[in-house]
Design a protein around this motif. Structure first.
Motif, PDB file in Angstrom:
ATOM      1  N   PRO A  19       0.801  -1.222   0.000  1.00 34.56           N
ATOM      2  CA  PRO A  19       0.000   0.000   0.000  1.00 34.56           C
ATOM      3  C   PRO A  19       0.837   1.277   0.000  1.00 34.56           C
ATOM      4  CG  PRO A  19       0.168  -0.861   2.239  1.00 34.56           C
ATOM      5  CD  PRO A  19       1.115  -1.632   1.378  1.00 34.56           C
ATOM      6  N   PRO A  20       1.438   1.693  -1.134  1.00 33.07           N
ATOM      7  CA  PRO A  20       2.169   2.942  -1.158  1.00 33.07           C
ATOM      8  C   PRO A  20       1.229   4.119  -0.926  1.00 33.07           C
ATOM      9  CG  PRO A  20       2.633   1.620  -3.111  1.00 33.07           C
ATOM     10  CD  PRO A  20       1.464   1.011  -2.421  1.00 33.07           C
ATOM     11  N   PRO A  21       1.773   5.300  -0.632  1.00 28.69           N
ATOM     12  CA  PRO A  21       0.932   6.461  -0.389  1.00 28.69           C
ATOM     13  C   PRO A  21       0.124   6.843  -1.610  1.00 28.69           C
ATOM     14  CG  PRO A  21       3.241   7.096  -0.597  1.00 28.69           C
ATOM     15  CD  PRO A  21       3.204   5.603  -0.512  1.00 28.69           C
ATOM     16  N   SER A  22      -1.050   7.377  -1.369  1.00 33.25           N
ATOM     17  CA  SER A  22      -1.931   7.776  -2.464  1.00 33.25           C
ATOM     18  C   SER A  22      -1.339   8.944  -3.215  1.00 33.25           C
ATOM     19  CB  SER A  22      -3.315   8.167  -1.915  1.00 33.25           C
ATOM     20  OG  SER A  22      -3.891   7.087  -1.236  1.00 33.25           O
ATOM     21  N   PRO A  23      -1.542   9.007  -4.533  1.00 37.21           N
ATOM     22  CA  PRO A  23      -1.019  10.127  -5.298  1.00 37.21           C
ATOM     23  C   PRO A  23      -1.765  11.397  -4.944  1.00 37.21           C
ATOM     24  CG  PRO A  23      -2.419   8.751  -6.672  1.00 37.21           C
ATOM     25  CD  PRO A  23      -2.250   8.037  -5.375  1.00 37.21           C
ATOM     26  N   PRO A  24      -1.061  12.522  -4.855  1.00 37.68           N
ATOM     27  CA  PRO A  24      -1.736  13.768  -4.525  1.00 37.68           C
ATOM     28  C   PRO A  24      -2.560  14.271  -5.688  1.00 37.68           C
ATOM     29  CG  PRO A  24       0.556  14.192  -5.066  1.00 37.68           C
ATOM     30  CD  PRO A  24       0.375  12.699  -5.087  1.00 37.68           C
ATOM     31  N   THR A  25      -3.611  14.988  -5.400  1.00 37.21           N
ATOM     32  CA  THR A  25      -4.426  15.620  -6.430  1.00 37.21           C
ATOM     33  C   THR A  25      -3.862  17.001  -6.692  1.00 37.21           C
ATOM     34  OG1 THR A  25      -6.370  14.420  -5.692  1.00 37.21           O
ATOM     35  CG2 THR A  25      -6.723  16.376  -7.062  1.00 37.21           C
ATOM     36  N   MET A  26      -3.471  17.244  -7.951  1.00 38.10           N
ATOM     37  CA  MET A  26      -2.824  18.496  -8.294  1.00 38.10           C
ATOM     38  C   MET A  26      -3.678  19.262  -9.278  1.00 38.10           C
ATOM     39  SD  MET A  26       1.054  17.102  -8.832  1.00 38.10           S
ATOM     40  CE  MET A  26       1.663  18.728  -9.246  1.00 38.10           C
ATOM     41  N   PRO A  27      -3.835  20.566  -9.134  1.00 39.69           N
ATOM     42  CA  PRO A  27      -4.593  21.365 -10.093  1.00 39.69           C
ATOM     43  C   PRO A  27      -3.864  21.443 -11.417  1.00 39.69           C
ATOM     44  CG  PRO A  27      -3.480  22.782  -8.504  1.00 39.69           C
ATOM     45  CD  PRO A  27      -3.303  21.381  -8.022  1.00 39.69           C
ATOM     46  N   ARG A 250      -1.169  14.141 -13.555  1.00 40.76           N
ATOM     47  CA  ARG A 250      -0.146  14.934 -12.858  1.00 40.76           C
ATOM     48  C   ARG A 250       0.675  14.065 -11.900  1.00 40.76           C
ATOM     49  NH1 ARG A 250      -1.971  17.838 -16.329  1.00 40.76           N
ATOM     50  NH2 ARG A 250      -2.143  20.123 -16.208  1.00 40.76           N
ATOM     51  N   ILE A 251       1.103  12.891 -12.384  1.00 43.07           N
ATOM     52  CA  ILE A 251       1.881  11.997 -11.538  1.00 43.07           C
ATOM     53  C   ILE A 251       3.245  11.705 -12.156  1.00 43.07           C
ATOM     54  CG2 ILE A 251      -0.083  10.896 -10.412  1.00 43.07           C
ATOM     55  CD1 ILE A 251       0.211   8.563 -12.397  1.00 43.07           C
ATOM     56  N   GLY A 252       3.677  12.560 -13.083  1.00 40.00           N
ATOM     57  CA  GLY A 252       4.957  12.319 -13.741  1.00 40.00           C
ATOM     58  C   GLY A 252       6.117  12.263 -12.774  1.00 40.00           C
ATOM     59  N   ASP A 253       6.132  13.173 -11.774  1.00 44.66           N
ATOM     60  CA  ASP A 253       7.241  13.179 -10.832  1.00 44.66           C
ATOM     61  C   ASP A 253       7.282  11.919  -9.983  1.00 44.66           C
ATOM     62  OD1 ASP A 253       4.848  13.919  -9.619  1.00 44.66           O
ATOM     63  OD2 ASP A 253       5.861  15.097  -8.058  1.00 44.66           O
ATOM     64  N   GLN A 254       6.144  11.218  -9.877  1.00 42.16           N
ATOM     65  CA  GLN A 254       6.115   9.971  -9.115  1.00 42.16           C
ATOM     66  C   GLN A 254       6.344   8.748 -10.001  1.00 42.16           C
ATOM     67  OE1 GLN A 254       2.882   9.924  -5.919  1.00 42.16           O
ATOM     68  NE2 GLN A 254       2.167  11.551  -7.280  1.00 42.16           N
ATOM     69  N   VAL A 255       5.615   8.673 -11.099  1.00 36.50           N
ATOM     70  CA  VAL A 255       5.667   7.461 -11.911  1.00 36.50           C
ATOM     71  C   VAL A 255       7.020   7.303 -12.600  1.00 36.50           C
ATOM     72  CG1 VAL A 255       4.801   8.347 -14.131  1.00 36.50           C
ATOM     73  CG2 VAL A 255       4.230   6.031 -13.419  1.00 36.50           C
ATOM     74  N   PHE A 256       7.708   8.423 -12.880  1.00 41.33           N
ATOM     75  CA  PHE A 256       8.999   8.334 -13.543  1.00 41.33           C
ATOM     76  C   PHE A 256      10.165   8.254 -12.556  1.00 41.33           C
ATOM     77  CE2 PHE A 256       6.481  10.319 -17.023  1.00 41.33           C
ATOM     78  CZ  PHE A 256       6.649   9.303 -17.947  1.00 41.33           C
ATOM     79  N   ALA A 257       9.849   8.090 -11.290  1.00 39.51           N
ATOM     80  CA  ALA A 257      10.895   7.848 -10.277  1.00 39.51           C
ATOM     81  C   ALA A 257      10.288   7.022  -9.148  1.00 39.51           C
ATOM     82  CB  ALA A 257      11.456   9.168  -9.763  1.00 39.51           C
ATOM     83  N   LEU A 258       9.484   6.033  -9.505  1.00 36.58           N
ATOM     84  CA  LEU A 258       8.659   5.325  -8.530  1.00 36.58           C
ATOM     85  C   LEU A 258       9.495   4.454  -7.598  1.00 36.58           C
ATOM     86  CD1 LEU A 258       5.741   4.799  -7.628  1.00 36.58           C
ATOM     87  CD2 LEU A 258       5.683   2.884  -9.243  1.00 36.58           C
ATOM     88  N   ARG A 259       9.267   4.635  -6.302  1.00 37.78           N
ATOM     89  CA  ARG A 259       9.884   3.793  -5.287  1.00 37.78           C
ATOM     90  C   ARG A 259       8.851   2.761  -4.853  1.00 37.78           C
ATOM     91  NH1 ARG A 259      12.713   8.178  -1.177  1.00 37.78           N
ATOM     92  NH2 ARG A 259      13.949   9.312  -2.746  1.00 37.78           N
ATOM     93  N   HIS A 260       9.077   1.536  -5.243  1.00 41.51           N
ATOM     94  CA  HIS A 260       8.138   0.478  -4.891  1.00 41.51           C
ATOM     95  C   HIS A 260       8.910  -0.839  -4.886  1.00 41.51           C
ATOM     96  CE1 HIS A 260       4.567  -1.850  -4.459  1.00 41.51           C
ATOM     97  NE2 HIS A 260       3.731  -0.920  -4.896  1.00 41.51           N
ATOM     98  N   TRP A 261       8.970  -1.475  -3.750  1.00 44.11           N
ATOM     99  CA  TRP A 261       9.804  -2.664  -3.609  1.00 44.11           C
ATOM    100  C   TRP A 261       9.392  -3.813  -4.528  1.00 44.11           C
ATOM    101  CZ3 TRP A 261       8.026  -7.516  -2.462  1.00 44.11           C
ATOM    102  CH2 TRP A 261       6.705  -7.607  -1.966  1.00 44.11           C
TER     103      TRP A 261
END
Length: 409
Positions: A19-27, A250-261
């Protein structure tokens, strides 16, 4: 085979359990932070094609074929592993940047720019590189090339420009308000909860569409390039769509550097299934080049889930390695298109000479790749010297290229 079918289930279970943290909602107006490692990725994903094409030209498109290359586990391992994710990751990035630039410039201006920066290099390359490769295929490699559109042109690696242009046209035709990537899609793309399983199943289903197109849809008569072109258009659409959704969510900063074991064990498990089935490495493992029909269905079903996971892993590694701008990376980002366009001509010229040396096949492959890279870089430097050649083969004017302002995804 039972073990192979069970391993993807273990992967799905592991993904659902984490259960990684939920993605933030960005305007929509939020300023997007520049991700420097994506510059490196854009260049690297094209440049990884150089050793791939050096090997495949020698193995599949030369007479006599380079059997020593084909039975090398080093060469076969590289071909198999990079072929799984390289173009998926490329089109995923292309979709992400397409969403970004369409939103910034408007669909009409953006599409006009795509036509210039992709369409002109396509036409110029077909009229030059395509003609040269068609002749070299028969004269140097002694295995004549099929024609493209009935003309003496070799499409070869240039297919990606046609496919990418097609995606851009389709994307521009969809009203932007109809494209949504809500929290459920965002969480799935970040491998959060049960939505991740749905994403893996959707990608697996897309792979089934591919095998149906290969086995059950008749090829276009006497048109292998055209048949391959529409099959590639269908198959690689998955990566482009994922990239577009990453931008709209708006999840590029997360999906392109995803930390997930779970990414790494999932990759390892799926590779254990895929590698014994992949025609690119099977001869090196002492097997027949193609698996049976059951193996082919399994391979196509897990290809895209594995491609997505390997893309995420690759982006994560680059995020750790690349923290800021670099002149070397900028050179290859600006030159990646031209280098890629020219490399196959040089490969065809170099390969017969390298294969005649007494070196081990792995050393021949590495030496040929190094020479091809140097000559392709020299070709890029040559064509960027004038505006007309820079526009035709780099997609940008010479002054813009020299100032390191190229942004072609």
């Amino acid at each position: 085979m039972k073990l192979s079918l069970g391993q993807p289930e273990m992967v799905r279970a592991a993904i659902m359990a984490q259960p990684p943290p939920s993605p933030p909602t960005m305007p929509a107006s939020t300023t997007v932070q520049r991700l420097y490692h994506l510059d490196a990725a854009r260049a690297l994903l094209l440049l990884l094609g150089l050793p791939f094409h050096v090997a495949t030209k020698a193995i599949f498109e030369s007479e006599p074929p380079a059997i020593a290359f084909q039975i090398s586990q080093v060469i076969g391992g590289y071909l198999s592993v990079t072929h799984v994710f390289r173009m998926f990751a490329f089109f995923m990035l292309a979709g992400y940047f397409a969403g970004m630039m369409r939103e910034r410039k408007g669909a009409r201006v953006w599409l006009h720019e795509r036509a210039r920066r992709l369409g002109l290099p396509l036409v110029a390359s077909l009229a030059t590189v395509g003609v040269i490769q068609f002749q070299l295929q028969a004269l140097v490699l002694h295995k004549p090339s099929p024609r493209f559109l009935g003309m003496p042109l070799a499409l070869d690696h240039l297919w990606f420009l046609i496919v990418l242009l097609g995606y851009c046209v389709c994307y521009a035709a969809i009203p932007i308000h109809r494209i949504t990537a809500g929290p459920r899609i965002q969480r799935a793309m970040l491998l959060c909860g049960p939505g991740a399983l749905g994403l893996m199943l959707a990608l697996g289903g897309w792979g089934i569409v591919r095998i149906i197109s290969e086995l059950w849809v008749p090829p276009i008569p006497d048109a292998p390039f055209e048949t391959l072109l529409w099959q590639q258009f269908v198959f690689h659409a998955a990566g482009f769509i994922v990239g577009v959704l990453a931008w709209h969510g708006r999840i590029g900063d997360q999906v392109f550097a995803l930390r997930h074991w779970v990414i790494w064990p999932a990759i390892a498990l799926l590779l254990l299934v895929l590698i014994p089935l992949d025609p690119l490495i099977r001869p090196a493992l002492g097997m027949e080049i193609y698996p049976d029909e059951t193996g082919l269905w399994i391979m196509r079903t897990i290809e895209l889930p594995l491609a997505y996971l390997m893309s995420l892993g690759s982006f994560r590694i680059l995020a750790l390695l690349v923290k800021g701008p670099s002149r070397t990376i900028r050179f290859f980002v600006d030159g990646a298109l031209a280098i890629y366009l020219f490399h196959l001509v040089w490969a065809m010229v170099i390969l017969p000479h390298i294969r005649a040396t007494p070196l081990l096949p792995e050393l021949q492959w590495l030496l040929a790749t190094g020479i091809v890279l140097m000559l392709s870089c020299a070709s890029y430097v040559a064509v960027r010297a004038t505006n007309i050649t820079s526009i035709l083969f780099c997609g940008t004017p010479a002054k813009q290229t020299l100032r390191h302002k190229g942004k072609t995804p």
